[in-house]
Each structure stands twice: as structure tokens, then as C-alpha cells.
Scaffold this motif. Structure first.
Motif, PDB file in Angstrom:
ATOM      1  N   GLN A  34      71.974  68.831 105.086  1.00 61.12           N
ATOM      2  CA  GLN A  34      71.183  67.603 105.065  1.00 61.12           C
ATOM      3  C   GLN A  34      71.641  66.656 106.175  1.00 61.12           C
ATOM      4  N   GLY A  35      70.675  66.126 106.926  1.00 61.46           N
ATOM      5  CA  GLY A  35      70.977  65.167 107.976  1.00 61.46           C
ATOM      6  C   GLY A  35      71.301  65.761 109.326  1.00 61.46           C
ATOM      7  N   SER A  36      71.310  67.087 109.432  1.00 65.31           N
ATOM      8  CA  SER A  36      71.662  67.703 110.716  1.00 65.31           C
ATOM      9  C   SER A  36      70.458  67.769 111.649  1.00 65.31           C
ATOM     10  N   ARG A  37      70.754  67.845 112.936  1.00 66.69           N
ATOM     11  CA  ARG A  37      69.742  68.002 113.971  1.00 66.69           C
ATOM     12  C   ARG A  37      70.012  69.288 114.742  1.00 66.69           C
ATOM     13  N   PRO A  38      68.985  69.887 115.321  1.00 67.11           N
ATOM     14  CA  PRO A  38      69.204  71.171 116.007  1.00 67.11           C
ATOM     15  C   PRO A  38      69.813  71.030 117.393  1.00 67.11           C
ATOM     16  N   LEU A  39      70.707  71.940 117.713  1.00 63.46           N
ATOM     17  CA  LEU A  39      71.180  72.180 119.073  1.00 63.46           C
ATOM     18  C   LEU A  39      71.011  73.676 119.282  1.00 63.46           C
ATOM     19  N   PRO A  40      69.782  74.133 119.537  1.00 65.47           N
ATOM     20  CA  PRO A  40      69.456  75.561 119.432  1.00 65.47           C
ATOM     21  C   PRO A  40      70.225  76.451 120.396  1.00 65.47           C
ATOM     22  N   ALA A  41      70.736  77.553 119.873  1.00 64.63           N
ATOM     23  CA  ALA A  41      71.477  78.508 120.690  1.00 64.63           C
ATOM     24  C   ALA A  41      70.621  79.075 121.815  1.00 64.63           C
ATOM     25  N   GLU A  42      69.306  79.135 121.602  1.00 62.12           N
ATOM     26  CA  GLU A  42      68.415  79.714 122.606  1.00 62.12           C
ATOM     27  C   GLU A  42      68.442  78.952 123.930  1.00 62.12           C
ATOM     28  N   LEU A  43      68.877  77.689 123.910  1.00 65.72           N
ATOM     29  CA  LEU A  43      68.848  76.860 125.105  1.00 65.72           C
ATOM     30  C   LEU A  43      70.127  76.937 125.945  1.00 65.72           C
ATOM     31  N   LEU A  44      71.133  77.638 125.462  1.00 68.60           N
ATOM     32  CA  LEU A  44      72.456  77.507 126.058  1.00 68.60           C
ATOM     33  C   LEU A  44      72.888  78.654 126.965  1.00 68.60           C
ATOM     34  N   TYR A  45      72.118  79.747 127.026  1.00 66.99           N
ATOM     35  CA  TYR A  45      72.535  80.922 127.791  1.00 66.99           C
ATOM     36  C   TYR A  45      71.322  81.543 128.477  1.00 66.99           C
ATOM     37  N   ARG A  46      71.594  82.342 129.507  1.00 69.33           N
ATOM     38  CA  ARG A  46      70.499  83.025 130.208  1.00 69.33           C
ATOM     39  C   ARG A  46      70.968  84.391 130.674  1.00 69.33           C
ATOM     40  N   ALA A  47      70.009  85.287 130.860  1.00 73.06           N
ATOM     41  CA  ALA A  47      70.307  86.613 131.408  1.00 73.06           C
ATOM     42  C   ALA A  47      70.088  86.584 132.913  1.00 73.06           C
ATOM     43  N   ALA A  48      71.045  87.108 133.661  1.00 71.11           N
ATOM     44  CA  ALA A  48      70.937  87.184 135.118  1.00 71.11           C
ATOM     45  C   ALA A  48      70.114  88.409 135.518  1.00 71.11           C
ATOM     46  N   ALA A  49      69.836  88.507 136.804  1.00 73.56           N
ATOM     47  CA  ALA A  49      69.030  89.625 137.303  1.00 73.56           C
ATOM     48  C   ALA A  49      69.694  90.972 137.061  1.00 73.56           C
ATOM     49  N   ASP A  50      71.046  90.994 137.006  1.00 71.53           N
ATOM     50  CA  ASP A  50      71.735  92.267 136.782  1.00 71.53           C
ATOM     51  C   ASP A  50      71.853  92.624 135.301  1.00 71.53           C
ATOM     52  N   GLY A  51      71.284  91.785 134.430  1.00 75.74           N
ATOM     53  CA  GLY A  51      71.304  92.063 132.997  1.00 75.74           C
ATOM     54  C   GLY A  51      72.460  91.429 132.248  1.00 75.74           C
ATOM     55  N   SER A  52      73.405  90.828 132.959  1.00 74.82           N
ATOM     56  CA  SER A  52      74.542  90.176 132.294  1.00 74.82           C
ATOM     57  C   SER A  52      74.147  88.774 131.850  1.00 74.82           C
ATOM     58  N   TRP A  53      74.808  88.305 130.778  1.00 74.50           N
ATOM     59  CA  TRP A  53      74.490  86.996 130.213  1.00 74.50           C
ATOM     60  C   TRP A  53      75.478  85.953 130.698  1.00 74.50           C
TER      61      TRP A  53
END
Length: 328
Positions: free
Chosen positions: A240-259
Motif C-alpha cells: 500500500q502506498g508504493s509507486r512503480p519503478l519498473p524494471a523494464e526501464l532500467l536495462y537494454r540489450a546491445a547489438a551483440d545480444g549482451s545486456w
């Protein structure tokens, strides 16, 4: 009587001083995240610590495939030469809560020290944590170990994560070993009592709810909304009372497939979006600690915004205590 030194002796002394200075600089980490080129050039000056949840893959050969005439990493195997090994599952402990055995909880300082000594970690030498880099979860696992190391006394300036992990190392063409890692001795790393400024307990989370203080949920957005859950968590919902800090926004995959992590500039842009604006201070949680550790690493280490404490028990401990959650 004053002794006179020859120019040659002055030159030798100067060269030795410069050499010592260069060695000292080489052992300093350039920041909370390092790339594979830096680690390859400075491997002898740091402790390389492989962190993964499948230690059996340490002895597997990596797999490659050919795409448009290029060799591409298909599956990570092996480890960076001379790396120490930490099993991610050894970073949490089982506790008795409400008559039930609850897994994935924070270890004591003594328990954590035993894990670090078993990995042969030594004090006083910088540490580069190496995830597999084959998905965002591996970065969170490395961040969880970084958080625990700092929590139990390791200076922040002596801990970094290899961006892209072993996947990026392989993609750069650097070699790996596949021999079994079998330490013949114990390390001497010692844990300090946990830092109060990094850690939040259940009572502090409940107090934050009563004060309407900042409480951040670092899980994927679908879990925050109560549309999905992991097998460990028996109930949909959020604190209760929490707000999102979504994991989806914090990382990306590079062209070589590494994160990879994002750059500080990109994080500032992403975290200024409506709905995910960061408070100056607060508590971050997830299910069992690793999503929250990833968010902490981004906010505290990469962005330098200190004051975010982690509640490592998360939904796992909260529900074991019979405390209420909020659904849709």
C-alpha cells in the motif's frame, strides 16, 4: 654533512615513483560500471568475481552461431580467466517466520562473510562483479551482490559491475576458461555490521506507509499492477502506498545480444517521465531483493542519488508475516 645523489639515482627514483603511481591508478575503478576493454586491460589489478545462478555453466563451452558471416554468441559458457565464483543462491538464507520456513532472506553479516571467504575474496583490492550478461536478471544478480558487499562494509569505490558481463566479453573475442573452480584456501574478507542507511526493515516500511513516505516497487509493471506474480509470491498485489519503478526501464540489450545498464544521461531522461519520477530519499522493494538491488544500483551508484534504502525481504517476507497488500 649533506650527501649528494647522482643524476642517475634521481632518475631511477623518479621512474620508481612514476611506476608506483601508475600501479595505484591502474587499481582504481573508473566508476560503478566498467566495459570489457577496461577489464581486459586491468584484469591483474582487480578481483574478478563471477556471479551467476547456474554455477554448472562455468564448465560449459560457450556456443556460437554465424549470422551474416559474423560469429555471434548464442549461449554463455565458461568464465573470465582467474575469476572467483559466487553462487547467487548463496546470497540469501532461510528463516523461520510465523511457524514457516521462508527462503530468500537477507543473510547475517557472519553468514555473508562465510560466503565471501569461501569464494576466496580478499580485502583491500577492487572487485569487478561479472554477471553472465545474457539477460537483465543477470545484471540484477550482480547488483544484489554489489548491494550486499556495500551493506556489509566494502567501500563503494571498490565495487563495480562489468557491463554486458561474460556475454559481452565473449562477443569482444576474449577467451574464457572452463576448468572447474575449486578454491584450495579461504579468503580473509571480513564483514561489518549492516549499514543502517542502506537497509530497511519491516517496521520501517510500515512507518513509511503511515507517513506516506516514498516507497518504490522495482518489479516489472505487470507484477506491480497485480496482473502477474512469480511462483515464490502466493498473492497478487503490491505494498500500500508504493509507486512503480519498473524494471523494464532500467536495462537494454546491445547489438551483440549482451545486456547493459543505460548511461546516466539516459537514466535521467527515463526517470523524469511522468509516473516514475524519483524522490530524493525512500525505500525500494520487490519480491525477494534482486529487482530492488538493480534499482538501487542505478539510483545510488550510477546516478549518485544517495538515500535509497532497500527492503530486501520484499513481498516474500511481507506476506509470510501476514501483512496486507493492495490489488487492483
Amino acid at each position: 654533512m649533506v650527501l649528494k645523489r647522482s643524476p642517475a639515482r634521481f632518475l631511477l627514483a623518479g621512474l620508481l615513483a612514476l611506476s608506483a603511481c601508475a600501479a595505484a591508478q591502474a587499481s582504481e575503478l573508473p566508476g560503478p560500471v566498467v566495459d570489457v576493454q577496461w577489464l581486459h586491460a586491468h584484469a591483474a589489478q582487480v578481483q574478478i568475481v563471477d556471479i551467476r545462478d547456474d554455477v554448472g555453466s562455468l564448465t560449459n563451452d560457450p556456443r556460437f552461431r554465424t549470422v551474416d558471416g559474423r560469429k555471434v554468441v548464442e549461449q554463455v559458457g565458461g568464465y573470465i580467466p582467474d575469476a572467483l565464483s559466487v553462487n547467487f543462491w548463496a546470497l540469501r538464507e532461510k528463516r523461520r517466520i510465523g511457524g514457516k520456513d521462508v527462503d530468500f532472506l537477507l543473510p547475517t553479516a557472519e553468514e555473508f562473510q562465510q560466503v565471501m571467504r569461501a569464494s576466496v575474496l580478499q580485502p583491500g583490492k577492487p572487485v569487478v562483479l561479472v554477471p553472465t550478461g545474457d539477460d537483465a536478471t543477470s545484471l540484477q544478480e550482480a547488483a544484489f551482490l554489489a548491494w550486499e558487499l556495500q551493506l556489509f562494509g566494502e567501500p563503494a569505490s571498490d565495487v563495480a559491475i562489468l557491463d554486458g558481463g561474460t556475454h559481452a566479453w565473449l562477443a569482444a573475442g576474449y577467451p574464457v576458461d572452463t576448468d572447474a573452480i575449486a578454491p584450495m584456501e579461504s579468503g580473509k574478507w571480513s564483514a561489518s555490521p549492516p549499514r543502517a542507511d542502506m537497509l530497511a526493515h519491516v517496521d520501517q516500511v510500515r512507518a513509511a506507509q503511515r507517513r506516506h513516505a516514498a516507497l518504490l516497487d522495482a518489479r516489472p509493471l505487470a507484477q506491480f499492477a497485480g496482473l502477474e506474480r512469480t511462483p515464490v509470491i502466493p498473492e497478487d498485489g503490491r505494498l500500500q502506498g508504493s509507486r512503480p519503478l519498473p524494471a523494464e526501464l532500467l536495462y537494454r540489450a546491445a547489438a551483440d545480444g549482451s545486456w547493459h545498464f543505460l548511461t546516466p544521461a539516459r537514466y535521467r531522461a527515463v526517470l523524469a517521465l511522468d509516473g516514475v519520477r524519483l524522490p530524493a530519499r525512500g525505500i525500494v522493494y520487490c519480491n525477494t531483493g534482486q529487482y530492488a538491488a538493480g534499482a538501487w544500483f542505478v539510483v545510488d551508484r550510477i546516478l549518485g542519488r544517495h538515500g535509497l534504502r532497500e527492503y530486501p525481504g520484499g513481498m516474500n517476507e511481507w506476506l509470510a508475516l501476514g501483512l496486507p497488500v493492495k490489488g487492483l
